[in-house]
Design a protein around this motif. Structure first.
Motif, PDB file in Angstrom:
ATOM      1  N   GLU A   6      21.921  50.058   8.326  1.00  0.00           N
ATOM      2  CA  GLU A   6      21.285  49.610   9.567  1.00  0.00           C
ATOM      3  C   GLU A   6      20.969  48.117   9.508  1.00  0.00           C
ATOM      4  O   GLU A   6      21.229  47.380  10.458  1.00  0.00           O
ATOM      5  N   SER A   7      20.410  47.679   8.386  1.00  0.00           N
ATOM      6  CA  SER A   7      20.063  46.255   8.267  1.00  0.00           C
ATOM      7  C   SER A   7      21.312  45.387   8.280  1.00  0.00           C
ATOM      8  O   SER A   7      21.318  44.309   8.876  1.00  0.00           O
ATOM      9  N   ALA A   8      22.396  45.843   7.654  1.00  0.00           N
ATOM     10  CA  ALA A   8      23.647  45.073   7.635  1.00  0.00           C
ATOM     11  C   ALA A   8      24.199  44.883   9.040  1.00  0.00           C
ATOM     12  O   ALA A   8      24.808  43.857   9.341  1.00  0.00           O
ATOM     13  N   LYS A   9      23.958  45.857   9.901  1.00  0.00           N
ATOM     14  CA  LYS A   9      24.442  45.778  11.285  1.00  0.00           C
ATOM     15  C   LYS A   9      23.507  44.987  12.195  1.00  0.00           C
ATOM     16  O   LYS A   9      23.786  44.821  13.372  1.00  0.00           O
TER      17      LYS A   9
ATOM     18  N   THR B 265      31.977  45.022  10.843  1.00  0.00           N
ATOM     19  CA  THR B 265      32.650  44.013  11.666  1.00  0.00           C
ATOM     20  C   THR B 265      31.941  42.660  11.610  1.00  0.00           C
ATOM     21  O   THR B 265      32.421  41.694  12.176  1.00  0.00           O
ATOM     22  N   GLN B 266      30.806  42.592  10.930  1.00  0.00           N
ATOM     23  CA  GLN B 266      30.060  41.345  10.817  1.00  0.00           C
ATOM     24  C   GLN B 266      30.616  40.499   9.661  1.00  0.00           C
ATOM     25  O   GLN B 266      31.215  41.019   8.730  1.00  0.00           O
ATOM     26  N   GLU B 267      30.374  39.197   9.731  1.00  0.00           N
ATOM     27  CA  GLU B 267      30.806  38.288   8.679  1.00  0.00           C
ATOM     28  C   GLU B 267      30.047  38.578   7.380  1.00  0.00           C
ATOM     29  O   GLU B 267      28.885  38.992   7.409  1.00  0.00           O
TER      30      GLU B 267
ATOM     31  N   LYS C 172      22.882  38.137   4.114  1.00  0.00           N
ATOM     32  CA  LYS C 172      21.558  37.651   4.513  1.00  0.00           C
ATOM     33  C   LYS C 172      20.680  38.798   5.023  1.00  0.00           C
ATOM     34  O   LYS C 172      19.513  38.912   4.649  1.00  0.00           O
ATOM     35  N   ARG C 173      21.240  39.654   5.851  1.00  0.00           N
ATOM     36  CA  ARG C 173      20.472  40.771   6.416  1.00  0.00           C
ATOM     37  C   ARG C 173      20.061  41.784   5.352  1.00  0.00           C
ATOM     38  O   ARG C 173      18.922  42.246   5.332  1.00  0.00           O
ATOM     39  N   VAL C 174      20.991  42.148   4.473  1.00  0.00           N
ATOM     40  CA  VAL C 174      20.690  43.131   3.430  1.00  0.00           C
ATOM     41  C   VAL C 174      19.669  42.559   2.455  1.00  0.00           C
ATOM     42  O   VAL C 174      18.728  43.244   2.043  1.00  0.00           O
TER      43      VAL C 174
ATOM     44  N   SER D 244      17.408  40.372   3.080  1.00  0.00           N
ATOM     45  CA  SER D 244      16.122  40.366   3.787  1.00  0.00           C
ATOM     46  C   SER D 244      15.478  41.751   3.742  1.00  0.00           C
ATOM     47  O   SER D 244      14.271  41.882   3.492  1.00  0.00           O
ATOM     48  N   TYR D 245      16.281  42.792   3.992  1.00  0.00           N
ATOM     49  CA  TYR D 245      15.761  44.172   3.932  1.00  0.00           C
ATOM     50  C   TYR D 245      15.248  44.493   2.528  1.00  0.00           C
ATOM     51  O   TYR D 245      14.151  45.022   2.363  1.00  0.00           O
ATOM     52  N   LEU D 246      16.048  44.183   1.512  1.00  0.00           N
ATOM     53  CA  LEU D 246      15.648  44.491   0.136  1.00  0.00           C
ATOM     54  C   LEU D 246      14.396  43.723  -0.266  1.00  0.00           C
ATOM     55  O   LEU D 246      13.506  44.277  -0.923  1.00  0.00           O
ATOM     56  N   ASN D 247      14.289  42.459   0.133  1.00  0.00           N
ATOM     57  CA  ASN D 247      13.084  41.676  -0.170  1.00  0.00           C
ATOM     58  C   ASN D 247      11.861  42.242   0.536  1.00  0.00           C
ATOM     59  O   ASN D 247      10.763  42.216   0.002  1.00  0.00           O
ATOM     60  N   HIS D 248      12.055  42.745   1.750  1.00  0.00           N
ATOM     61  CA  HIS D 248      10.939  43.311   2.507  1.00  0.00           C
ATOM     62  C   HIS D 248      10.468  44.640   1.908  1.00  0.00           C
ATOM     63  O   HIS D 248       9.265  44.873   1.774  1.00  0.00           O
TER      64      HIS D 248
END
Length: 145
Positions: free
Chosen positions: A134-137, A39-41, A47-49, A51-55
Motif C-alpha cells: 500500500e505504501s509503495a503505491k 507501475t511507479q518509478e 522513498k515511500r517504503v 517512509s513507512y518503515l521509519n514510521h
C-alpha cells in the motif's frame, strides 16, 4: 513434571533468539512475499517504503509505572546500488544483531517499472507485506504492530 517445567523455561529463554542473526540467514530462512509488479518509478517506491518503515519501526522507549523502561531498538538500514535497494529492519541485542525484515526494490522484471519483494522472519513482520505494498503505491497505511 520437571521435564515439562524445564522445557517451558528453555522456550522462554530461547525466545529472544528466534530471529536470524544475519541478513543472508534472513533471506534464506524467512517468509517471502509475492513479487509485486509496480507501475511507479523505483526512486518513488523506495522513498515511500522507507517512509513507512521509519514510521512503523523506529527506536522507542516506554516508561513503566514500576520505574523501569522497555527499549525497542529496531533500526532501518538502507543499502542501495544500481541494481537494487535493500531496506533491512534489524536490532542489536545482547545475543548479537537480529534481522527481522528485508524489503528489496529493483527493476529486475522488464514487464514492470519497479519490482518489490519482502522477506520477514516471522508472522509479526510478515503481516506488514500488504501495508508495504500500500505504501509503495502511495497510500497511507496504518502500522500493524
Amino acid at each position: 513434571m520437571y521435564k515439562k517445567f524445564t522445557g517451558i523455561v528453555f522456550l522462554l529463554l530461547s525466545g529472544c533468539s528466534l530471529h536470524p542473526y544475519t541478513k543472508d540467514e534472513l533471506l534464506n530462512t524467512g517468509v517471502t512475499s509475492p513479487e509485486y509488479c509496480l507501475t511507479q518509478e523505483r526512486a518513488e517506491v523506495e522513498k515511500r517504503v522507507q517512509s513507512y518503515l521509519n514510521h512503523c519501526f523506529h527506536p522507542q522507549v516506554t516508561e513503566l509505572t514500576t520505574g523501569g523502561r522497555l527499549v525497542n531498538t529496531i533500526q532501518l538500514k538502507v543499502d542501495s546500488n544500481a541494481d537494487r535497494s535493500d531496506m533491512v529492519l534489524w536490532a542489536p541485542t545482547i545475543y548479537g544483531s537480529q534481522f527481522y525484515m528485508n524489503v528489496i526494490v529493483s527493476e529486475k522484471n522488464p514487464a514492470c517499472k519497479t519490482t518489490m519483494t519482502a522477506v520477514a522472519s516471522g508472522w509479526a513482520f510478515e503481516r506488514n507485506f500488504p501495508k508495504i505494498l500500500e505504501s509503495a503505491k502511495g497510500e497511507d497505511p496504518w502500522c500493524p504492530l
